[in-house]
Design an enzyme around this catalytic site. Structure first.
Site, PDB file in Angstrom:
ATOM      1  CG  HIS A  19      -1.931  -1.042   1.309  1.00 36.17           C
ATOM      2  ND1 HIS A  19      -2.111  -1.853   2.392  1.00 36.17           N
ATOM      3  CD2 HIS A  19      -2.870  -1.422   0.396  1.00 36.17           C
ATOM      4  CE1 HIS A  19      -3.105  -2.690   2.163  1.00 36.17           C
ATOM      5  NE2 HIS A  19      -3.582  -2.460   0.949  1.00 36.17           N
ATOM      6  NE  ARG A  92      -2.431  -7.676  -4.843  1.00 33.57           N
ATOM      7  CZ  ARG A  92      -3.231  -8.060  -3.880  1.00 33.57           C
ATOM      8  NH1 ARG A  92      -2.800  -8.134  -2.645  1.00 33.57           N
ATOM      9  NH2 ARG A  92      -4.469  -8.430  -4.146  1.00 33.57           N
ATOM     10  CB  SER A 130      -4.464  -6.631   4.183  1.00 37.23           C
ATOM     11  OG  SER A 130      -4.016  -5.379   3.777  1.00 37.23           O
TER      12      SER A 130
END
Ligand code: PNS
Length: 188
Positions: A19, A92, A130
């Protein structure tokens, strides 16, 4: 020239170096970047919204054009309310693309005046999420280098009581075993 504001919406539970990498890239191309944490009452997060906001604020303090905020409701409505013209999202790997495309096109349908801008984080973070950070930390693995030090400390703080409870349960069961074996010895 008109100032371009973008929002970078997400759950950030917890914020990762991926992030941060994206925030760094975004801060270079937008005049203002608002990191917007979704307040989602349906989810049971590891960190509450204020904890996530505090971590993101500490992580982004060095950027004069980045601020942290929270929102609920539609992302596009929030974006328009803060005067943003772009929604920043990270991609990603190919697996992210389908979901992100769907979301971007729905957002465009809802608010055609908003553009979604996709950016790629550094390759070294391409596997990072996450969810995986939470899982690894919860199972006692190291997340060093994957999250800022503050987040690492906060993860330890959050999860330590569980470990202590685990250790307590383990030592209690060891004591129980020891007692049983003493009992067995006495009988024999
Ligand atoms: O970090 P995440 O969980 O991938 O972020 C997803 C997020 C918050 C960007 C997405 O769930 C979202 O925009 N939620 C707000 C509600 C909304 O606008 N839904 C319609 C999306 S097309």
């Amino acid at each position: 020239m008109q100032k371009v504001t973008a929002i970078y919406p997400g759950s950030f539970d917890p914020p990762t170096n991926g992030h941060l990498d994206l925030i760094d890239r975004g801060s270079k191309i937008f005049d203002e970047l608002v990191v917007a944490i979704l307040r989602n009452p349906d989810k049971s997060p590891l960190f509450n919204v204020s904890e996530r906001a505090a971590m993101l604020e500490a992580m982004t303090g060095q950027y004069s054009n980045v601020r942290v905020d929270t929102f609920d409701g539609l992302t596009v409505d929030y974006a328009v309310n803060v005067g943003a013209s772009c929604v920043l999202r990270g991609i990603r790997a190919l697996t992210d693309y389908e979901y992100e495309l769907q979301m971007a096109l729905m957002n465009r349908k809802l608010r055609p005046e908003l553009e979604t801008v996709f950016m790629m984080p550094a390759e070294k973070y391409s596997y990072l999420s996450s969810r995986l950070v939470r899982e690894v930390a919860q199972l006692g693995g190291s997340v060093k280098g994957l999250v800022p030090e503050l987040v690492e400390q906060n993860l330890k703080g959050k999860l330590d009581p569980a470990y202590k409870l685990g250790e307590f349960a383990e030592s209690a069961s060891e004591k129980g075993e020891a007692r049983k074996s003493r009992g067995r010895k006495k009988k024999s």
